[in-house]
Scaffold this active site. Sequence first.
Site, mmCIF file in Angstrom:
data_model
loop_
_atom_site.group_PDB
_atom_site.id
_atom_site.type_symbol
_atom_site.label_atom_id
_atom_site.label_comp_id
_atom_site.label_asym_id
_atom_site.label_seq_id
_atom_site.Cartn_x
_atom_site.Cartn_y
_atom_site.Cartn_z
ATOM 1 N N ALA A 56 -8.660 -12.636 65.199
ATOM 2 C CA ALA A 56 -9.849 -12.278 65.968
ATOM 3 C C ALA A 56 -11.163 -12.404 65.181
ATOM 4 O O ALA A 56 -12.111 -13.064 65.634
ATOM 5 C CB ALA A 56 -9.678 -10.870 66.530
ATOM 6 N N ASP A 244 -6.718 -7.669 68.541
ATOM 7 C CA ASP A 244 -7.591 -8.713 69.091
ATOM 8 C C ASP A 244 -8.627 -8.136 70.044
ATOM 9 O O ASP A 244 -9.680 -8.728 70.260
ATOM 10 C CB ASP A 244 -6.754 -9.781 69.792
ATOM 11 C CG ASP A 244 -5.956 -10.559 68.768
ATOM 12 O OD1 ASP A 244 -4.868 -10.091 68.374
ATOM 13 O OD2 ASP A 244 -6.456 -11.603 68.304
HETATM 14 O O1 MRU Z 1 -2.939 -15.888 67.975
HETATM 15 P P1 MRU Z 1 -3.564 -15.410 66.694
HETATM 16 O O2 MRU Z 1 -2.857 -15.877 65.469
HETATM 17 O O3 MRU Z 1 -5.053 -15.669 66.652
HETATM 18 O O4 MRU Z 1 -3.366 -13.836 66.769
HETATM 19 C C1 MRU Z 1 -3.811 -13.049 65.703
HETATM 20 C C2 MRU Z 1 -3.456 -11.627 65.850
HETATM 21 O O5 MRU Z 1 -2.908 -11.196 66.840
HETATM 22 C C3 MRU Z 1 -3.896 -10.714 64.757
HETATM 23 O O6 MRU Z 1 -2.973 -9.676 64.606
HETATM 24 C C4 MRU Z 1 -5.241 -10.122 65.162
HETATM 25 O O7 MRU Z 1 -6.168 -11.126 65.419
HETATM 26 C C5 MRU Z 1 -5.733 -9.202 64.132
HETATM 27 S S1 MRU Z 1 -6.780 -10.035 63.061
HETATM 28 C C6 MRU Z 1 -7.210 -9.547 61.671
#
Ligand code: MRU
Length: 364
Positions: A56, A244
């Site tokens: 995110a 997110d």
């Molecule tokens: O699909 P992604 O890899 O972008 O998902 C990322 C996540 O779900 C993370 O746990 C989230 O963004 C936390 S970020 C520090």
Amino acid sequence: MQIDGRPYRTIWVDPEDGWSVRIIDQTQLPWTLAIARLTTLAEAAHAIRAMLVRGAPLIGATAAYGLCLALRADPGTDAMGRAAATLAATRPTAVNLRWALDRMTALLGDVAVSERVALAYREAAAIAEEDIARNQAMGRHGAELIAAVARDHPGRAVNVLTHCNAGWLATVDWGTATAPIYVAHAAGIAVHVWVDETRPRNQGASLTAFELGKAGIAHTVIADNAGGHLMQHGQVDLAIVGADRVTRTGDVANKIGTYLKALAAKDTGVPFWVAVPSSTIDWTIADGIASIPIEERSEAEVATLTGRGPDGAVTTIRVIPEGSAAANPAFDVTPARLVSGLITERGRCAASEAGLAGLFPGRG
Ligand code: MRU
């Protein structure tokens, strides 16, 4: 953070030309450390959509720099609006994307067109720097939880379970869920991390394991289904995951499978913490299950696995029968009642409207 003794961030402006944007191409990790160059809005949008960058906070920073690239081509107000809409449409769940674009367009809308490009780069850099500062602060607040377990159990490592990659690769630097682990490790506390592999894209197995390994932190990759068993047998002291999007009431959208871990943690009495910078809080919504848009990704991500074969070549193989359908919801929502607490840059709080309002008065 360092890779083989060299400091990296996940995104930076190329120092040679002063305008193009460099990223670590995360689709190639852990096999190859490839640095990609973004020069246009289309390339930035593709990098987010195809997950060369992901996580995110990093999605937000990339969107900010994507807007800079768009403004170089056309700094006009209409073009800026179209560019922001293009970037906003790349991935729906992480609210950092909208947060960064709203911040950029609000600022840039108020200045002369001729000043926009320079100001955009300054603001994107500020977004990146602030992300690092927030993550370091979360690291300090979260490390207190790890230190408390270490005090109660001297002579053994603290076992932390994490899901997906909420590490430095998911942010500009430091990470959200991993920042407390890095701070505790630097303070000399022995930490061992259970790394959920995180199907379908395996961000845990590929990315979290890569970055913990480079940081010299003990870790073990587990199948996603193993966490509940480990919790039942006292092998997890606490879980820390990222987010997110978090509602103002403390519901947490995070990588698919987070909800099941939270259920198991509740059943077994394992503390389940969520590390969330304020840029990930969506103050406009209260009910996460009803209101957070959940990204549906390609079924190919479920139907296949990618890895390195014995000949050293990276290969993608199909793991489900031809003709079987696959579904790929990329995130789920963990209701606030299953969350022990939130770790923010302002400190820890209950996953509730009152808890968040206490740390961020006037935002709710
Ligand atoms: O699909 P992604 O890899 O972008 O998902 C990322 C996540 O779900 C993370 O746990 C989230 O963004 C936390 S970020 C520090």
